[in-house]
Scaffold this motif. Structure first.
Motif, mmCIF file in Angstrom:
data_model
loop_
_atom_site.group_PDB
_atom_site.id
_atom_site.type_symbol
_atom_site.label_atom_id
_atom_site.label_comp_id
_atom_site.label_asym_id
_atom_site.label_seq_id
_atom_site.Cartn_x
_atom_site.Cartn_y
_atom_site.Cartn_z
ATOM 1 N N ALA A 13 6.841 -19.568 -24.094
ATOM 2 C CA ALA A 13 6.605 -20.506 -22.999
ATOM 3 C C ALA A 13 6.398 -21.950 -23.452
ATOM 4 O O ALA A 13 6.993 -22.871 -22.871
ATOM 5 C CB ALA A 13 5.416 -20.018 -22.164
ATOM 6 N N PRO A 14 5.577 -22.225 -24.488
ATOM 7 C CA PRO A 14 5.353 -23.632 -24.849
ATOM 8 C C PRO A 14 6.595 -24.381 -25.313
ATOM 9 O O PRO A 14 6.657 -25.616 -25.198
ATOM 10 C CB PRO A 14 4.314 -23.537 -25.982
ATOM 11 C CG PRO A 14 3.618 -22.243 -25.760
ATOM 12 C CD PRO A 14 4.683 -21.321 -25.239
ATOM 13 N N SER A 15 7.573 -23.670 -25.861
ATOM 14 C CA SER A 15 8.766 -24.352 -26.373
ATOM 15 C C SER A 15 9.944 -24.308 -25.410
ATOM 16 O O SER A 15 10.997 -24.901 -25.684
ATOM 17 C CB SER A 15 9.194 -23.732 -27.707
ATOM 18 O OG SER A 15 9.559 -22.366 -27.538
ATOM 19 N N ALA A 16 9.778 -23.646 -24.263
ATOM 20 C CA ALA A 16 10.918 -23.421 -23.371
ATOM 21 C C ALA A 16 11.518 -24.714 -22.832
ATOM 22 O O ALA A 16 12.734 -24.787 -22.605
ATOM 23 C CB ALA A 16 10.496 -22.525 -22.206
ATOM 24 N N HIS A 17 10.697 -25.748 -22.668
ATOM 25 C CA HIS A 17 11.226 -26.985 -22.091
ATOM 26 C C HIS A 17 12.177 -27.718 -23.032
ATOM 27 O O HIS A 17 12.860 -28.656 -22.627
ATOM 28 C CB HIS A 17 10.078 -27.917 -21.681
ATOM 29 C CG HIS A 17 9.253 -28.428 -22.829
ATOM 30 N ND1 HIS A 17 8.354 -27.633 -23.511
ATOM 31 C CD2 HIS A 17 9.196 -29.646 -23.415
ATOM 32 C CE1 HIS A 17 7.766 -28.351 -24.461
ATOM 33 N NE2 HIS A 17 8.259 -29.567 -24.429
ATOM 34 N N PHE A 18 12.264 -27.260 -24.295
ATOM 35 C CA PHE A 18 13.221 -27.860 -25.223
ATOM 36 C C PHE A 18 14.603 -27.198 -25.134
ATOM 37 O O PHE A 18 15.559 -27.692 -25.749
ATOM 38 C CB PHE A 18 12.714 -27.736 -26.666
ATOM 39 C CG PHE A 18 11.522 -28.596 -26.987
ATOM 40 C CD1 PHE A 18 11.587 -29.978 -26.861
ATOM 41 C CD2 PHE A 18 10.337 -28.028 -27.425
ATOM 42 C CE1 PHE A 18 10.495 -30.778 -27.170
ATOM 43 C CE2 PHE A 18 9.230 -28.812 -27.731
ATOM 44 C CZ PHE A 18 9.319 -30.193 -27.614
ATOM 45 N N LEU A 19 14.726 -26.088 -24.425
ATOM 46 C CA LEU A 19 16.002 -25.375 -24.368
ATOM 47 C C LEU A 19 17.170 -26.246 -23.889
ATOM 48 O O LEU A 19 18.274 -26.129 -24.436
ATOM 49 C CB LEU A 19 15.879 -24.133 -23.484
ATOM 50 C CG LEU A 19 15.143 -22.938 -24.091
ATOM 51 C CD1 LEU A 19 14.936 -21.846 -23.038
ATOM 52 C CD2 LEU A 19 15.904 -22.373 -25.301
ATOM 53 N N LEU A 40 22.416 -16.102 -27.246
ATOM 54 C CA LEU A 40 21.431 -15.095 -26.845
ATOM 55 C C LEU A 40 20.036 -15.707 -26.946
ATOM 56 O O LEU A 40 19.570 -16.004 -28.044
ATOM 57 C CB LEU A 40 21.520 -13.866 -27.750
ATOM 58 C CG LEU A 40 22.816 -13.067 -27.738
ATOM 59 C CD1 LEU A 40 22.706 -11.891 -28.718
ATOM 60 C CD2 LEU A 40 23.136 -12.556 -26.338
ATOM 61 N N ILE A 41 19.386 -15.878 -25.822
ATOM 62 C CA ILE A 41 18.018 -16.404 -25.779
ATOM 63 C C ILE A 41 17.087 -15.245 -25.475
ATOM 64 O O ILE A 41 17.214 -14.583 -24.438
ATOM 65 C CB ILE A 41 17.863 -17.493 -24.698
ATOM 66 C CG1 ILE A 41 18.868 -18.627 -24.923
ATOM 67 C CG2 ILE A 41 16.434 -18.033 -24.678
ATOM 68 C CD1 ILE A 41 18.903 -19.630 -23.783
ATOM 69 N N GLN A 42 16.159 -14.992 -26.370
ATOM 70 C CA GLN A 42 15.223 -13.882 -26.207
ATOM 71 C C GLN A 42 13.812 -14.444 -26.116
ATOM 72 O O GLN A 42 13.299 -15.029 -27.071
ATOM 73 C CB GLN A 42 15.321 -12.916 -27.382
ATOM 74 C CG GLN A 42 14.372 -11.732 -27.302
ATOM 75 C CD GLN A 42 14.800 -10.674 -26.298
ATOM 76 O OE1 GLN A 42 16.003 -10.427 -26.140
ATOM 77 N NE2 GLN A 42 13.857 -10.053 -25.621
ATOM 78 N N GLU A 43 13.168 -14.252 -24.954
ATOM 79 C CA GLU A 43 11.786 -14.711 -24.831
ATOM 80 C C GLU A 43 10.847 -13.746 -25.541
ATOM 81 O O GLU A 43 10.952 -12.520 -25.397
ATOM 82 C CB GLU A 43 11.373 -14.836 -23.362
ATOM 83 C CG GLU A 43 9.962 -15.406 -23.223
ATOM 84 C CD GLU A 43 9.524 -15.630 -21.792
ATOM 85 O OE1 GLU A 43 8.384 -16.105 -21.605
ATOM 86 O OE2 GLU A 43 10.301 -15.326 -20.855
ATOM 87 N N ASP A 44 9.926 -14.311 -26.296
ATOM 88 C CA ASP A 44 8.894 -13.529 -26.963
ATOM 89 C C ASP A 44 7.759 -13.328 -25.960
ATOM 90 O O ASP A 44 6.764 -14.048 -25.953
ATOM 91 C CB ASP A 44 8.406 -14.274 -28.208
ATOM 92 C CG ASP A 44 7.333 -13.508 -28.957
ATOM 93 O OD1 ASP A 44 7.390 -12.265 -28.972
ATOM 94 O OD2 ASP A 44 6.431 -14.159 -29.528
ATOM 95 N N GLY A 45 7.932 -12.335 -25.102
ATOM 96 C CA GLY A 45 6.996 -12.100 -24.014
ATOM 97 C C GLY A 45 7.716 -12.150 -22.681
ATOM 98 O O GLY A 45 8.946 -12.295 -22.609
ATOM 99 N N ARG A 46 6.924 -12.038 -21.634
ATOM 100 C CA ARG A 46 7.482 -12.075 -20.276
ATOM 101 C C ARG A 46 6.655 -13.042 -19.446
ATOM 102 O O ARG A 46 5.588 -12.717 -18.952
ATOM 103 C CB ARG A 46 7.448 -10.682 -19.635
ATOM 104 C CG ARG A 46 8.351 -9.650 -20.300
ATOM 105 C CD ARG A 46 8.337 -8.336 -19.530
ATOM 106 N NE ARG A 46 9.235 -7.341 -20.094
ATOM 107 C CZ ARG A 46 8.899 -6.449 -21.010
ATOM 108 N NH1 ARG A 46 7.639 -6.421 -21.459
ATOM 109 N NH2 ARG A 46 9.765 -5.581 -21.472
#
Length: 252
Positions: A13-19, A40-46
């Motif tokens: 979540a903290p780095s998602a805004h850099f995508l 392939l983007i894999q979130e570490d968590g939900r």
């Protein structure tokens, strides 16, 4: 049918805004005719925080999973890698123009090369960049050379694991990224170097973002006891692979 480079990104979540920045850099990559990429983007968590930043592009796939750190996320993504090559791109980093094509050319041009790395520049908060001395000369990296340098230089590799590009089957054979809270990419780099020759490109292949929320900038990352344990198991795995004498078809 096009041949494919699979770009794997772990995100939390903290780095998602850099995508979007990572995507813009990926969209600018030009590959030879007959090749394309799949991100392939894999979130570490939900969480509900990553998905809004995932671009609407048929070449992009987003998945979520139980939290286990970036190594776990990348290895989960590896299950869906549908190309011959795997490229690492952290959510907060960017690829300079030509990076994918240069990596691809190195491995397509020499079947004895199993993986490639390239020069990395720190991307600072003010938008400037900074490099560091110590890059090797452009060209092949022989088996064992990375571990030898890393052991002799306080566990600092002369090539950056965040720039890795590798044959997918070789990454699978090594089990993907190590199950560590950090240094999991260094672990894969040293394992790759234990079983196969590599390549270093002197042109910049990664802009490595520095920002306050960066995991490697937190105090836990440099806790002496944990760091010693990480380095011990990283080196032991690489040494065991070397001692076993196993080599990939691209071992050279």
């Amino acid at each position: 049918m096009s041949r494919r480079v699979v770009v794997i990104t772990a995100v939390h979540a903290p780095s998602a805004h850099f995508l979007p920045d990572a995507y813009a850099s990926l969209r600018e990559q030009e590959l030879p005719g007959g090749w394309d990429w799949h991100w392939l983007i894999q979130e570490d968590g939900r969480s509900d925080e990553a998905a809004p930043h995932v671009p609407d592009d048929p070449r992009v796939t987003f998945r979520q999973g139980r939290p286990g750190g970036p190594g776990t996320a990348r290895t989960l993504a590896l299950a869906h890698a549908d190309g011959e090559y795997v490229k690492v791109l952290d959510a907060d980093d960017q690829l300079p123009a030509g990076a994918l094509a240069r990596d691809l050319a190195a491995l397509e041009g020499d079947p004895t090369i199993g993986w490639a790395t390239s020069r990395a520049l720190d991307l600072l908060p003010d938008g400037s960049t900074a490099g560091f001395d110590g890059d090797p000369a452009q060209g092949p990296i022989e088996r064992g050379a990375v571990r030898e340098f890393w052991s002799a230089n306080n566990y600092r590799a002369q090539v950056h694991p965040a720039t890795l590009f590798a044959r997918r089957d070789l990454v699978l054979a090594l089990g993907g990224w190590m199950a560590l809270p950090a240094s999991e990419d260094t672990g894969l780099l040293l394992a790759l170097n234990s079983v196969s020759r590599g390549w270093f490109t002197a042109e910049t292949g990664l802009l490595y973002r520095k920002w306050p929320g960066q995991a490697t900038g937190q105090a836990a990352h440099v806790d002496p006891a944990e760091r010693d344990a990480r380095m011990t198991v990283v080196e032991a795995r690489a040494r065991a692979l070397s001692d076993l004498g196993w080599g990939s078809p691209a071992a050279g």
